[in-house]
Design a protein around this motif. Structure first.
Motif, short mmCIF file in Angstrom:
data_model
loop_
_atom_site.label_atom_id
_atom_site.label_comp_id
_atom_site.label_asym_id
_atom_site.label_seq_id
_atom_site.Cartn_x
_atom_site.Cartn_y
_atom_site.Cartn_z
N VAL A 124 -6.11 55.12 111.45
CA VAL A 124 -7.36 55.79 111.83
C VAL A 124 -8.55 54.85 111.60
N TYR A 125 -8.54 54.13 110.50
CA TYR A 125 -9.62 53.19 110.17
C TYR A 125 -9.79 52.14 111.27
N ALA A 126 -8.66 51.68 111.82
CA ALA A 126 -8.72 50.59 112.79
C ALA A 126 -8.93 51.06 114.22
N THR A 127 -8.61 52.31 114.54
CA THR A 127 -8.60 52.73 115.94
C THR A 127 -9.54 53.87 116.27
N CYS A 128 -10.01 54.61 115.28
CA CYS A 128 -10.82 55.80 115.58
C CYS A 128 -12.23 55.40 116.00
N PRO A 129 -12.71 55.83 117.17
CA PRO A 129 -14.09 55.46 117.59
C PRO A 129 -15.16 56.09 116.71
N ALA A 130 -14.91 57.26 116.15
CA ALA A 130 -15.90 57.87 115.26
C ALA A 130 -16.10 57.01 114.02
N VAL A 131 -15.01 56.46 113.48
CA VAL A 131 -15.12 55.57 112.31
C VAL A 131 -15.86 54.30 112.69
N ALA A 132 -15.61 53.79 113.89
CA ALA A 132 -16.30 52.58 114.34
C ALA A 132 -17.81 52.83 114.45
N GLU A 133 -18.21 54.01 114.92
CA GLU A 133 -19.65 54.31 115.02
C GLU A 133 -20.27 54.44 113.63
N VAL A 134 -19.56 55.07 112.69
CA VAL A 134 -20.08 55.17 111.33
C VAL A 134 -20.21 53.77 110.73
N ARG A 135 -19.23 52.91 111.03
CA ARG A 135 -19.28 51.54 110.50
C ARG A 135 -20.51 50.81 111.03
N THR A 136 -20.81 51.00 112.31
CA THR A 136 -21.99 50.34 112.90
C THR A 136 -23.28 50.82 112.25
N ARG A 137 -23.42 52.13 112.07
CA ARG A 137 -24.63 52.67 111.43
C ARG A 137 -24.73 52.19 109.98
N ALA A 138 -23.60 52.19 109.28
CA ALA A 138 -23.62 51.78 107.88
C ALA A 138 -23.99 50.30 107.75
N ARG A 139 -23.49 49.48 108.69
CA ARG A 139 -23.82 48.05 108.63
C ARG A 139 -25.32 47.84 108.81
N ALA A 140 -25.91 48.52 109.78
CA ALA A 140 -27.37 48.37 110.01
C ALA A 140 -28.16 48.86 108.81
N ARG A 141 -27.76 49.98 108.23
CA ARG A 141 -28.50 50.52 107.08
C ARG A 141 -28.32 49.61 105.87
N ALA A 142 -27.10 49.07 105.68
CA ALA A 142 -26.87 48.20 104.53
C ALA A 142 -27.71 46.94 104.63
N ARG A 143 -27.82 46.38 105.83
CA ARG A 143 -28.64 45.18 105.99
C ARG A 143 -30.11 45.50 105.73
N ALA A 144 -30.56 46.65 106.20
CA ALA A 144 -31.96 47.04 105.95
C ALA A 144 -32.21 47.23 104.46
N ALA A 198 -14.02 56.91 107.33
CA ALA A 198 -15.45 56.68 107.56
C ALA A 198 -16.16 56.36 106.26
N ALA A 199 -15.87 57.12 105.19
CA ALA A 199 -16.50 56.84 103.90
C ALA A 199 -16.11 55.46 103.40
N LEU A 200 -14.84 55.10 103.61
CA LEU A 200 -14.38 53.79 103.17
C LEU A 200 -15.06 52.67 103.96
N ALA A 201 -15.18 52.86 105.29
CA ALA A 201 -15.82 51.84 106.12
C ALA A 201 -17.29 51.67 105.76
N ALA A 202 -17.99 52.79 105.50
CA ALA A 202 -19.40 52.70 105.15
C ALA A 202 -19.60 52.00 103.81
N ALA A 203 -18.80 52.35 102.83
CA ALA A 203 -18.91 51.69 101.52
C ALA A 203 -18.56 50.22 101.63
N LEU A 204 -17.59 49.88 102.46
CA LEU A 204 -17.20 48.48 102.61
C LEU A 204 -18.32 47.67 103.28
N GLU A 205 -19.00 48.26 104.25
CA GLU A 205 -20.11 47.55 104.90
C GLU A 205 -21.24 47.32 103.90
#
Length: 441
Positions: free
Chosen positions: A410-430, A358-365
């Protein structure tokens, strides 16, 4: 096509002779006689192959085709004599050891287990008698080659001479094969279970196939005695039995190599599987951070020729990306992850990997949105903060590959990581839009 089957069998025996010429089998007499036998047998099969005899026959000199068949039979008699000498060398050798196939490793001093010269001379004298008798019989028979068959005059003497020519070679070969078969059976019983015993039993099966191959000559003997004709070159059934014999001998001789070969194959497959398992994580990292590629020229999605080296390189590239992403860590990731895991609670075995992914996905977004380093993130090269930057304990290559493969899954299949990625993408764009507006002011 079946007429060409004898060529690969013959080449196998010739190449095996080259192997035994360089081997370290003890006693040296065993390696020497094995080399002679396989070389002579391979040459005999190449000479007696139907296309070879037919090519000589097409030369327009009929006696040359007969001479080629006699030469091939003589080479096979020589191979049989070498096989019997091999049996003699094994019988006079030291007791069987556990490591090698036919004996112990060659010592530094003089080789032991050399057969007595008198015994060797007696077996060579028998070979000379067999060759001389066969030459006399073939001269009395005076055969002609008609198509693929040897034919003689219908007289009783000619028919019996041709039958005797074949029978002498068949009996001599059977005697030699039986001598080696008896010795290998004795050693297989002494070896017991294990790779060595399995190899010796496979060699025994190869010799049994050779006895069947030789026994097929009974048909030629009967045909020659009754009709005055027999097959000149080797036929299709001989090619099948020869291939079976060669396959069993190859399996037996290679039994001591199986662990090394199978280990190398398993290592190759394991490295390739781990390399492919890292693909989803590496692909996302490389898309955002193309500078991590150590081999930028490689673009084709082909399997690597050296998966172990490619796996090592991919691990380095992922670690480089994690270092770069430290400055993009978002401290809000832990809050997003807590909310996501309430909806999608991970198992206890995946909890640590979920937090890291999750931390990796958020930083990547955040890096993908070009939002710039987060104010609360550590500067590049500074103290690590968060799951991405935590220093892992040193691991061996296999352990690190397994850890990253689990992280990638886990990065590719975990739904919790996918939700963190979605939130991080929206916040990063903002944050990116806010930063752009601030720059315009």
């Amino acid at each position: 096509m079946s007429e060409l089957a004898l060529y690969p069998v013959g080449l196998f025996f010739v190449l095996s002779a080259a192997h035994f010429a360089r081997s370290r089998i003890n006693p040296r007499a065993a390696a020497r006689y094995t080399c002679y036998g396989t070389a002579l047998l391979g040459a005999a099969l190449l000479v007696l192959a139907p296309p070879t005899v037919r090519a000589v026959q097409d030369a327009g000199v009929p006696v040359l085709a007969i001479a080629a068949i006699v030469l091939g039979d003589a080479l096979r008699d020589g191979a049989a004599a070498a096989i019997r000498l091999l049996a003699l060398a094994l019988r006079t050798a030291e007791p069987l050891r556990a490591e090698p196939l036919l004996g112990g490793p060659r010592p530094d001093g003089p080789s032991r287990g050399e057969p007595a010269r008198r015994a060797v001379r007696s077996r060579l004298a028998l070979l000379g008698a067999v060759l001389g008798l066969r030459v006399v019989l073939i001269a009395v028979a005076a055969p002609r080659l008609s198509g693929d068959s040897l034919t003689v005059a219908p007289t009783l003497s000619a028919r019996l001479a041709l039958a005797g020519y074949t029978a002498v070679g068949m009996v001599h070969t059977a005697l030699c094969l039986t001598a080696l078969l008896r010795e290998l059976l004795r050693r297989a019983r002494a070896a017991g279970p294990g790779r060595l015993g399995t190899g010796l039993r496979l060699l025994t099966g190869g010799l049994a196939a050779g006895l069947l191959w030789n026994a097929w000559s009974v048909d030629d003997v009967l045909r020659a005695a009754t009709t005055g004709a027999q097959d000149g070159p080797e036929d299709t059934l001989c090619a099948v039995l020869g291939a079976l014999c060669a396959a069993l001998i190859a399996a037996g001789l290679g039994s001591t190599l199986w662990p090394a070969v199978s280990g190398a194959v398993r290592g190759w497959l394991r490295a390739h599987r781990r390399y492919r398992a890292l693909a989803p994580l590496w692909r996302d990292l490389h898309t955002v951070l193309p500078e991590i590629a150590l081999d930028p020229a490689r673009r084709l999605p082909l399997p690597p020729r050296d998966p172990q080296f490619a796996l090592y390189r991919r691990i380095i590239e992922i670690h480089d990306a994690r270092l770069i992403l430290r400055q993009h860590l978002d401290p809000r990731t832990s809050e997003w992850l807590e909310l996501a895991t309430r909806r999608f609670p991970p198992s206890s075995s995946h909890a640590a990997a979920t937090a890291e992914a999750a931390a990796l996905a958020a930083a990547l977004e955040r890096a993908a949105a070009d939002a710039g380093p987060h104010p609360a993130a550590p500067p590049e090269g500074g103290a690590p903060s968060g799951a991405v930057a935590e220093a892992d304990p040193p691991r061996a290559l296999d352990g690190e590959a397994d850890h990253l493969a689990h992280l990638a899954r886990v990065y590719a299949t975990c739904p919790a990581v996918a939700e963190v990625r979605t939130r991080a993408r929206a916040r990063a764009r903002a944050d990116g839009r806010a930063g752009a507006e601030g720059a315009l002011r």
